[in-house]
Design a protein around this motif. Sequence first.
Motif, short mmCIF file in Angstrom:
data_model
loop_
_atom_site.label_atom_id
_atom_site.label_comp_id
_atom_site.label_asym_id
_atom_site.label_seq_id
_atom_site.Cartn_x
_atom_site.Cartn_y
_atom_site.Cartn_z
N GLN A 13 0.99 -1.17 -0.04
CA GLN A 13 -0.52 -0.17 0.12
C GLN A 13 0.34 1.22 -0.30
O GLN A 13 1.27 1.34 0.41
CB GLN A 13 -0.84 -0.10 1.15
N GLU A 14 1.65 1.56 -1.76
CA GLU A 14 2.31 3.26 -1.33
C GLU A 14 1.79 2.96 -2.88
O GLU A 14 1.45 1.87 -3.82
CB GLU A 14 3.98 2.85 -0.58
N ASP A 15 2.80 4.29 -3.19
CA ASP A 15 2.09 4.16 -4.58
C ASP A 15 3.31 4.05 -5.56
O ASP A 15 4.73 3.70 -4.58
CB ASP A 15 2.52 6.35 -4.40
N CYS A 16 3.67 4.16 -6.51
CA CYS A 16 4.82 3.59 -7.68
C CYS A 16 5.71 4.45 -7.64
O CYS A 16 5.37 5.67 -8.11
CB CYS A 16 3.87 2.73 -8.30
N PRO A 17 7.47 4.38 -7.58
CA PRO A 17 8.30 4.36 -7.47
C PRO A 17 7.82 5.28 -9.40
O PRO A 17 8.17 4.76 -9.56
CB PRO A 17 9.06 3.57 -7.27
N ILE A 18 8.87 6.70 -8.70
CA ILE A 18 8.49 7.30 -9.75
C ILE A 18 9.29 6.77 -11.33
O ILE A 18 9.16 6.51 -12.28
CB ILE A 18 9.65 9.18 -9.92
N TYR A 19 10.68 6.41 -11.18
CA TYR A 19 11.10 5.56 -12.01
C TYR A 19 11.63 4.89 -12.00
O TYR A 19 11.79 3.79 -12.69
CB TYR A 19 12.89 5.94 -11.73
N PHE A 20 10.03 3.75 -12.28
CA PHE A 20 9.05 2.46 -12.25
C PHE A 20 9.72 2.06 -13.80
O PHE A 20 10.54 1.40 -14.43
CB PHE A 20 8.53 1.36 -11.36
N ALA A 21 8.54 2.78 -14.34
CA ALA A 21 8.84 2.51 -15.12
C ALA A 21 9.97 2.79 -16.15
O ALA A 21 10.23 2.09 -17.06
CB ALA A 21 7.79 3.45 -16.42
N THR A 22 10.56 3.51 -16.37
CA THR A 22 11.76 4.20 -17.06
C THR A 22 12.41 2.69 -16.40
O THR A 22 13.40 2.11 -17.57
CB THR A 22 12.46 4.99 -16.58
#
Length: 91
Positions: A13-22
């Motif tokens: 239960q937390e937001d997805c990290p900013i650089y996950f997609a990259t």
Amino acid sequence: MAPSWVNDRSYYQEDCPIYFATDFRQIRNSLSHADYRRINGGNRITLSEFYKQYHKYIMLLYQNGRELWSIQNIEKIDLGDVTEFNRMIFE
């Protein structure tokens, strides 16, 4: 076997990290193509670093996909073209 906390709901239960997609794209590319950076990462994230940072997000994607792609009683579902696609792949 995974530690018990990995299966606890609060772990996810937390937001997805900013650089996950990259980082995900870079890992996918380095594992799917012949590339010397597989060995040490070069200027990209290494496989070990990716695992440490994003394991739970990959597991969420995997579990979600597995549930969505294994629909039971598809005859009772009508989601337009999505339903038609599912019928095609299960035939």
